[in-house]
Design an enzyme around this catalytic site. Structure first.
Site, PDB file in Angstrom:
ATOM      1  N   ARG A  93      -1.657 -16.168   8.684  1.00 14.98           N
ATOM      2  CA  ARG A  93      -1.809 -16.030   7.189  1.00 14.98           C
ATOM      3  C   ARG A  93      -1.322 -14.846   6.652  1.00 14.98           C
ATOM      4  O   ARG A  93      -1.641 -13.689   7.252  1.00 14.98           O
ATOM      5  CB  ARG A  93      -3.259 -16.312   6.829  1.00 14.98           C
ATOM      6  CG  ARG A  93      -3.743 -17.945   6.946  1.00 14.98           C
ATOM      7  CD  ARG A  93      -4.947 -18.068   6.304  1.00 14.98           C
ATOM      8  NE  ARG A  93      -4.671 -18.295   4.734  1.00 14.98           N
ATOM      9  CZ  ARG A  93      -5.890 -18.387   3.996  1.00 14.98           C
ATOM     10  NH1 ARG A  93      -6.948 -18.426   4.329  1.00 14.98           N
ATOM     11  NH2 ARG A  93      -5.599 -18.890   2.775  1.00 14.98           N
ATOM     12  N   ASP A  98      -8.071 -10.797  -1.921  1.00 12.73           N
ATOM     13  CA  ASP A  98      -7.457 -10.693  -0.303  1.00 12.73           C
ATOM     14  C   ASP A  98      -6.443  -9.364  -0.215  1.00 12.73           C
ATOM     15  O   ASP A  98      -6.247  -8.990   0.994  1.00 12.73           O
ATOM     16  CB  ASP A  98      -6.516 -11.706  -0.416  1.00 12.73           C
ATOM     17  CG  ASP A  98      -7.479 -13.146  -0.158  1.00 12.73           C
ATOM     18  OD1 ASP A  98      -8.064 -13.573  -0.924  1.00 12.73           O
ATOM     19  OD2 ASP A  98      -7.592 -13.404   1.188  1.00 12.73           O
TER      20      ASP A  98
HETATM   21  O1  MRU Z   1      -7.836 -19.268   1.104  1.00  9.05           O
HETATM   22  P1  MRU Z   1      -9.121 -18.593   1.340  1.00  9.05           P
HETATM   23  O2  MRU Z   1     -10.053 -19.383   1.085  1.00  9.05           O
HETATM   24  O3  MRU Z   1      -9.101 -17.952   2.711  1.00  9.05           O
HETATM   25  O4  MRU Z   1      -9.181 -17.726   0.117  1.00  9.05           O
HETATM   26  C1  MRU Z   1     -10.314 -16.760  -0.092  1.00  9.05           C
HETATM   27  C2  MRU Z   1     -10.483 -16.086  -1.206  1.00  9.05           C
HETATM   28  O5  MRU Z   1      -9.491 -16.039  -2.077  1.00  9.05           O
HETATM   29  C3  MRU Z   1     -11.432 -15.021  -1.292  1.00  9.05           C
HETATM   30  O6  MRU Z   1     -11.603 -15.054  -2.713  1.00  9.05           O
HETATM   31  C4  MRU Z   1     -11.234 -13.638  -0.648  1.00  9.05           C
HETATM   32  O7  MRU Z   1     -10.635 -13.719   0.552  1.00  9.05           O
HETATM   33  C5  MRU Z   1     -12.294 -12.806  -0.816  1.00  9.05           C
HETATM   34  S1  MRU Z   1     -13.431 -13.194   0.237  1.00  9.05           S
HETATM   35  C6  MRU Z   1     -14.821 -12.154   0.189  1.00  9.05           C
END
Ligand code: MRU
Length: 347
Positions: A90, A238
């Site tokens: 990812r 992220d």
């Molecule tokens: O695609 P995901 O479910 O991994 O996306 C996660 C998010 O956008 C969260 O808000 C982010 O990773 C922060 S987690 C503490």
């Protein structure tokens, strides 16, 4: 501590709670190969930026124990290949490359030692990444709690709770910690199309903890703010660029724009490992594009769009730093101008 990621006692496997099966089934998977670990990240069985980093560190330690015998140089080459492979699963959460770099650094620091000593150091480091996350989240929760008052209405997007970290979470930390201390909040959880992390994970975590939570569709955030039911927004993140632009789950920037319209403060919560000075602005943050079937067919008994229709499915968007009231990290609450407050952390 949430048991979403656990390196086995002998270091030979990594157990994860398959988040794609929640809230209906609590299914644990024992992973022993690089391909299974890549797949777990790519299909969001393990997800959330800090949890991806914790998992990558554990997976790296496990893969080191399972690496073929050979010279020190062959071992290093193999592990660099493993790190590059996992890192490609990812693109947006910087915690993934951060954790893998950290593990390669430990491998290099112990390069002159025998394989058992290197493997032991990697297992110790993977556990340290997870233990640090618990302390980091607790500290962020304390700081976030200092920004809100008992009885407030709060809104969050996606899932930034214990499942996305190891304990407390980032954005859900102030709510969970405050609740433990007898405070009460009313939390609105955006369902978070298309993968429904808000519905499947956030409402599940808050409800189980006893926090008063109301699930809404993403397009209802505006009406709850217009009614005056929300006093603050809390989201995870992220990757944060050097100027404070913050990438988070798709829909986050729309929430920030609505919050600005209604004068509601917008807080981004993340460990300092999510700050990426290599990205000058949000334009430098890679945004993951995902399978159109997440929009068209997933979760539906029958397709909900014509089979051939073109879909655009970015998994994240970037919230402009001008819309962010503060970025809460374990090292303090960062205020605008973010170029200065973020820069000061790394000076
Ligand atoms: O695609 P995901 O479910 O991994 O996306 C996660 C998010 O956008 C969260 O808000 C982010 O990773 C922060 S987690 C503490």
């Amino acid at each position: 501590m949430c048991d979403n990621v656990k390196l086995a006692a002998d270091g030979m496997s990594v157990r994860i709670l398959d988040q794609t099966r929640l809230p209906n089934d609590e299914v644990y998977l024992d992973l022993t190969t690089a391909e299974a670990c890549y797949d777990a990240i790519a299909r969001l069985a393990v997800r959330g930026a800090p949890a991806i980093g914790i998992f990558a560190a554990a997976a790296f330690a496990m893969l080191a124990k399972r690496a073929p015998m050979g010279t020190g140089e062959e071992f290093r080459t193999h592990m660099q290949q493993m790190a590059d492979y996992l890192n490609a699963s990812r693109p947006t959460a910087v915690n993934l490359s951060w954790a893998l770099r950290r593990m390669m650094g430990v491998l290099d620091a112990h390069a002159g030692e025998g394989r058992p000593a290197i493997e032991a150091a990697l297992v110790t480091e993977a556990r340290a990444v997870q233990d640090e996350d618990v302390r980091t989240c607790k500290r962020m929760a304390e700081l976030g709690l200092s920004l809100i008052e008992d009885g407030w209405g709060l809104i969050t997007h996606c899932n930034a709770g214990p499942l996305a970290t190891s304990a407390y979470g980032t954005a859900l930390g102030p709510m969970l910690l405050g609740h433990e201390r007898g405070m009460s909040f009313h939390v609105y959880a955006d369902e978070t199309r298309p993968l429904l992390q808000g519905a499947r994970l956030t409402s599940y975590e808050l409800d189980r903890a006893g926090v008063d939570v109301t699930l809404i569709c993403d397009n209802m955030a505006s009406i709850v703010m217009k009614q005056g039911w929300v006093q603050a927004c809390f989201v995870g993140c992220d990757r944060v660029a050097a100027n404070g632009d913050a990438a988070n789950k798709i829909g986050t920037s729309g929430l920030a724009i609505i919050a600005r319209h209604y004068g509601v403060p917008f807080y981004v919560m993340c460990p300092s490992s999510t700050l990426d000075l290599a990205c000058a602005t949000g334009d430098d943050i890679p945004i993951e594009l995902r399978d159109p079937n997440e929009i068209k067919t997933m979760f539906y008994e029958r397709p909900m769009a014509p089979a051939g229709v073109t879909c655009y499915n970015p998994a994240f968007d970037v919230t402009d730093h001008e819309l962010i009231t503060a970025i809460v990290t374990e090292r303090g609450i960062l205020r605008p101008p973010f170029t200065e407050s973020i820069g000061a952390l790394f000076a």
